[in-house]
Design an enzyme around this catalytic site. Sequence first.
Site, short mmCIF file in Angstrom:
data_model
loop_
_atom_site.label_atom_id
_atom_site.label_comp_id
_atom_site.label_asym_id
_atom_site.label_seq_id
_atom_site.Cartn_x
_atom_site.Cartn_y
_atom_site.Cartn_z
N LYS A 110 0.85 -1.21 0.00
CA LYS A 110 0.00 0.00 0.00
C LYS A 110 0.88 1.26 0.00
O LYS A 110 2.06 1.21 0.38
CB LYS A 110 -0.94 0.04 1.21
N ALA A 121 9.92 0.26 4.36
CA ALA A 121 9.85 1.19 3.23
C ALA A 121 8.58 2.02 3.26
O ALA A 121 8.36 2.87 2.40
CB ALA A 121 9.93 0.40 1.93
N GLY A 122 7.68 1.76 4.25
CA GLY A 122 6.41 2.49 4.31
C GLY A 122 5.36 1.90 3.40
O GLY A 122 4.32 2.51 3.16
N LEU A 123 5.62 0.68 2.89
CA LEU A 123 4.70 0.06 1.93
C LEU A 123 3.82 -1.01 2.57
O LEU A 123 3.03 -1.66 1.89
CB LEU A 123 5.51 -0.55 0.77
N GLY A 124 3.95 -1.18 3.88
CA GLY A 124 3.04 -2.07 4.62
C GLY A 124 3.27 -3.55 4.40
O GLY A 124 2.36 -4.35 4.68
N GLY A 125 4.46 -3.95 3.94
CA GLY A 125 4.69 -5.36 3.61
C GLY A 125 4.43 -6.31 4.77
O GLY A 125 3.69 -7.28 4.63
N ASP A 158 -2.04 -0.50 10.90
CA ASP A 158 -2.48 -0.50 9.50
C ASP A 158 -2.86 -1.89 8.99
O ASP A 158 -3.17 -2.06 7.82
CB ASP A 158 -1.45 0.20 8.59
O1 C5P Z 1 0.74 -0.41 15.22
P1 C5P Z 1 2.14 -0.52 14.69
O2 C5P Z 1 2.95 -1.57 15.41
O3 C5P Z 1 2.22 -0.65 13.21
O4 C5P Z 1 2.82 0.89 15.01
C1 C5P Z 1 4.22 1.04 15.10
C2 C5P Z 1 4.52 2.32 15.84
O5 C5P Z 1 4.19 3.46 15.02
C3 C5P Z 1 3.75 2.54 17.12
O6 C5P Z 1 4.38 1.92 18.20
C4 C5P Z 1 3.76 4.05 17.24
O7 C5P Z 1 5.02 4.49 17.75
C5 C5P Z 1 3.68 4.52 15.79
N1 C5P Z 1 2.30 4.83 15.37
C6 C5P Z 1 1.69 5.96 15.90
N2 C5P Z 1 0.40 6.25 15.51
C7 C5P Z 1 -0.25 5.48 14.60
C8 C5P Z 1 0.37 4.35 14.05
C9 C5P Z 1 1.66 4.04 14.47
O8 C5P Z 1 2.25 6.69 16.70
N3 C5P Z 1 -1.49 5.80 14.25
#
Ligand code: C5P
Length: 311
Positions: free
Chosen positions: A13, A102-106, A141
């Site tokens: 994504k 990479a920010g692509l949600g893999g 995500d």
């Molecule tokens: O939920 P996930 O493990 O993908 O998020 C990784 C980190 O990104 C979180 O621990 C948080 O530091 C940050 N994050 C955030 N706000 C979001 C999504 C992610 O601060 N809405």
Amino acid sequence: MTTSRIGIRAYAKINLSLRVTGMRPDGYHQLKTVFQSLALHDSLTFEVVDGPFSISCAAAGVPLGEENLVWRAAQLLWSASGRAGRPAGVRARLVKRIPPKAGLGGGSSDGAAALVALSALWRTGTGPEVLRELAGRLGADVPFFLCGGTALGLDRGDEVFPLEDLARRHVVLVLPPFGVSTPEAFLGCDDDACESDRGTAEDHGAAGGGLARLGGGIDLQVVNELQGPVGKRHPEIDRVCRRLAAVGAEAAAMAGSGSTVFGLFARPELAIAAAAGLEASGHRTLVTRTAARRQARAAVRLVWTRSSRIN
Ligand code: C5P
């Protein structure tokens, strides 16, 4: 004995728009984001075998244990369906094409695909509500990947509302030689300077052409409010955005928490020429396209299964 195997694709994504609207007491940021699936995908195979749950992957650097969201998806679903101990009886094989960090949600997409495939393989009878809840526990995500296509994400990005698919666009992904960790990208946004950085991020969107036409003819400003703070540490990201705009991208921005930069192109030949130009000056690129929901939704109807009876 009955053997069973399920294959499923896990699509990448980008975020066409990512705005930070507030802070939650648990430290997560409140977002208003528009996700968009890409045709670029990992391929996952789940096979019933004897022994503990295991993951294999030929790509270097992919964690094969509990750090992998596929493993955590397996554990969550195993426990949620009333089974005791560690997940068992399945071997997962991953073919990774989505670049990591990479920010692509893999990783998140792999996690969502694992939930869907394993619930079918283990016949857990898990309903969509519970599946969404488990996805949200895996990561902010992950729920998007159960939906796919073009979708609005609110709160942590995990409250997902499907939108009409974006008209197909050709996408150039430019992959800098460094990754950005998601917590770091969000932390950068907490600085006092963040407000002015957000302005800068909007400018980048405008410089890239800046608009993505959503279904229903709505024009969306392509902008990523994490780009300002990340771009401050990595000026390469802004330079690549401007370069994509200069070679005909309708819009360009950083993907998610970075470090990938994407450009949207109406015509494939423009995307291919832009990628060739960037490669010639030392950038690593991938050319893909946007994927509609009917293709990219992680769903049982997308999986193939094989069952055979061995006497
Ligand atoms: O939920 P996930 O493990 O993908 O998020 C990784 C980190 O990104 C979180 O621990 C948080 O530091 C940050 N994050 C955030 N706000 C979001 C999504 C992610 O601060 N809405």
